[in-house]
Design a protein around this motif. Structure first.
Motif, short mmCIF file in Angstrom:
data_model
loop_
_atom_site.label_atom_id
_atom_site.label_comp_id
_atom_site.label_asym_id
_atom_site.label_seq_id
_atom_site.Cartn_x
_atom_site.Cartn_y
_atom_site.Cartn_z
N ILE A 17 -7.56 11.61 -2.15
CA ILE A 17 -7.23 10.55 -3.10
C ILE A 17 -6.22 9.58 -2.49
O ILE A 17 -6.32 8.36 -2.67
N LEU A 18 -5.27 10.12 -1.74
CA LEU A 18 -4.24 9.27 -1.12
C LEU A 18 -4.87 8.27 -0.17
O LEU A 18 -4.57 7.06 -0.23
N THR A 74 0.82 -1.21 0.00
CA THR A 74 0.00 0.00 0.00
C THR A 74 0.85 1.26 0.00
O THR A 74 0.59 2.20 -0.76
N ALA A 75 1.89 1.29 0.83
CA ALA A 75 2.76 2.46 0.89
C ALA A 75 3.45 2.70 -0.45
O ALA A 75 3.49 3.84 -0.96
N LEU A 76 3.98 1.64 -1.05
CA LEU A 76 4.66 1.79 -2.34
C LEU A 76 3.68 2.13 -3.45
O LEU A 76 3.99 2.92 -4.35
N THR A 77 2.49 1.54 -3.41
CA THR A 77 1.49 1.82 -4.44
C THR A 77 1.07 3.28 -4.41
O THR A 77 0.96 3.94 -5.46
N PHE A 136 -8.32 1.24 -0.55
CA PHE A 136 -8.58 0.25 -1.59
C PHE A 136 -7.41 -0.71 -1.75
O PHE A 136 -7.59 -1.93 -1.86
N SER A 137 -6.20 -0.18 -1.77
CA SER A 137 -5.01 -1.02 -1.97
C SER A 137 -4.84 -1.99 -0.82
O SER A 137 -4.55 -3.18 -1.03
N PHE A 138 -5.03 -1.52 0.42
CA PHE A 138 -4.93 -2.42 1.56
C PHE A 138 -5.99 -3.51 1.48
O PHE A 138 -5.71 -4.69 1.77
N GLN A 139 -7.19 -3.14 1.07
CA GLN A 139 -8.25 -4.13 0.94
C GLN A 139 -7.92 -5.15 -0.16
O GLN A 139 -8.14 -6.35 0.02
N TRP A 140 -7.40 -4.66 -1.28
CA TRP A 140 -7.04 -5.59 -2.37
C TRP A 140 -5.99 -6.58 -1.90
O TRP A 140 -6.10 -7.79 -2.16
N ARG A 141 -4.96 -6.11 -1.25
CA ARG A 141 -3.88 -7.00 -0.83
C ARG A 141 -4.31 -7.92 0.30
O ARG A 141 -3.86 -9.06 0.38
#
Length: 295
Positions: free
Chosen positions: A213-214, A102-105, A220-225
């Motif tokens: 947005i961040l 998530t941080a890198l994304t 979303f990214s954390f949920q995806w992963r």
């Protein structure tokens, strides 16, 4: 001559018209509101059934007639799930992967979106079209070449093999590019006049004002992963490195499923996502893009 008395405004029909307009407005708002509540209930009912079923003993899960509320409440399945599935290890692996990815994304998406929105070059437009074109490819199509690259990089059966291919996402780049295009160029020009460099503009101006947005992309990214299953299943071979979704799948046997264990374990796996949404949803607010500008 005596002055004429001023004419009194007609007040008869106006209140009736206003009441009729208010009545029609209220009726027009009732129908969409009712439809939204029905839609929300349609989505919430399976989740509620799933949550309540985790408190049922095995004999009640498939009895007829089915009942929403447990006749006999029990939390034994949660104890078995926490002790038998080794949630501490699997949740730690998943948390590590989800946090780093998530941080890198967010960082890569923000930097790429900033470059595509504020720098002028023809090849950047072509690059943006190519990035968007990747969204038209099904995930299954790129699994094989991605797996080949991961093996060539000697990342097979490592948590890094899950993180690296998931950093760049076209959705995040598109979100940041569209947001940064709404930021006035005068804000950047004023920062450059004051002596700010490009990295300073990006980290001290663009990232802070893009907080909505961040945080949205981070959620979303954390949920995806956290919910990712296919890619960790392909990359990981060591049970000690399993993520939580792969570990849950290992509870499903070839001939039978222990629902009294699987349902509580699935509920436990959902708790971190629910907490993240509750904590961060209030930060997803509109940004004041004109805060640094003068008329």
């Amino acid at each position: 001559m005596t002055p004429e008395a001023p004419a009194r405004p007609a007040t008869g029909p106006a209140p009736q018209r206003s009441r009729g307009t208010a009545r029609r407005g209220a009726l027009a708002s009732v129908l969409p509101t009712t439809a939204l509540w029905l839609l929300a209930l349609a989505f919430a009912f399976p989740l509620l059934w799933f949550l309540l079923s985790s408190f049922k003993p095995g004999g009640e899960l498939f009895t007829y007639p089915l009942s929403l509320l447990p006749r006999e409440w029990t939390a034994e399945g949660y104890g078995r799930a926490w002790a038998g599935v080794d949630f501490a290890r699997y949740a730690g692996n998943t948390l590590l992967v989800a946090t780093i990815t998530t941080a890198l994304t967010v960082l890569v998406s923000a930097a790429t979106g900033y470059a595509l929105a504020k720098y002028r070059a023809k090849w950047l437009s072509v690059l943006f079209v190519c990035i968007l074109a990747t969204t038209m490819l099904p995930t299954e199509v790129i699994l094989s070449p991605t797996f080949a690259v991961v093996r060539q990089l000697d990342l097979y059966n490592t948590l890094a093999g899950i993180v690296v291919p998931s950093i760049v996402t076209a959705t995040g780049i598109f979100m940041f590019r569209q947001f940064f295009q709404t930021v006035p160029d005068e804000l950047l020009h004023a920062a450059r006049i004051d002596g700010a460099g490009e990295f300073g503009i990006f980290f001290r101006i663009m990232l802070p004002i893009s907080r909505p947005i961040l945080l949205t992309l981070a959620i979303f990214s954390f949920q995806w992963r956290w919910n990712d299953y296919i890619w960790p299943l392909i990359v990981l071979n060591d049970p000690e490195k399993y993520t939580i979704q792969v570990a849950l799948r290992s509870l499903v046997g070839a001939e039978n499923i222990d629902w009294t264990l699987l349902l509580p374990a699935s509920v436990i796996s959902m708790v971190p996502l629910a907490l993240i949404f509750v904590v961060f949803q209030r930060y997803v607010i509109g940004a004041d893009l004109g805060a640094g500008l003068k008329d």
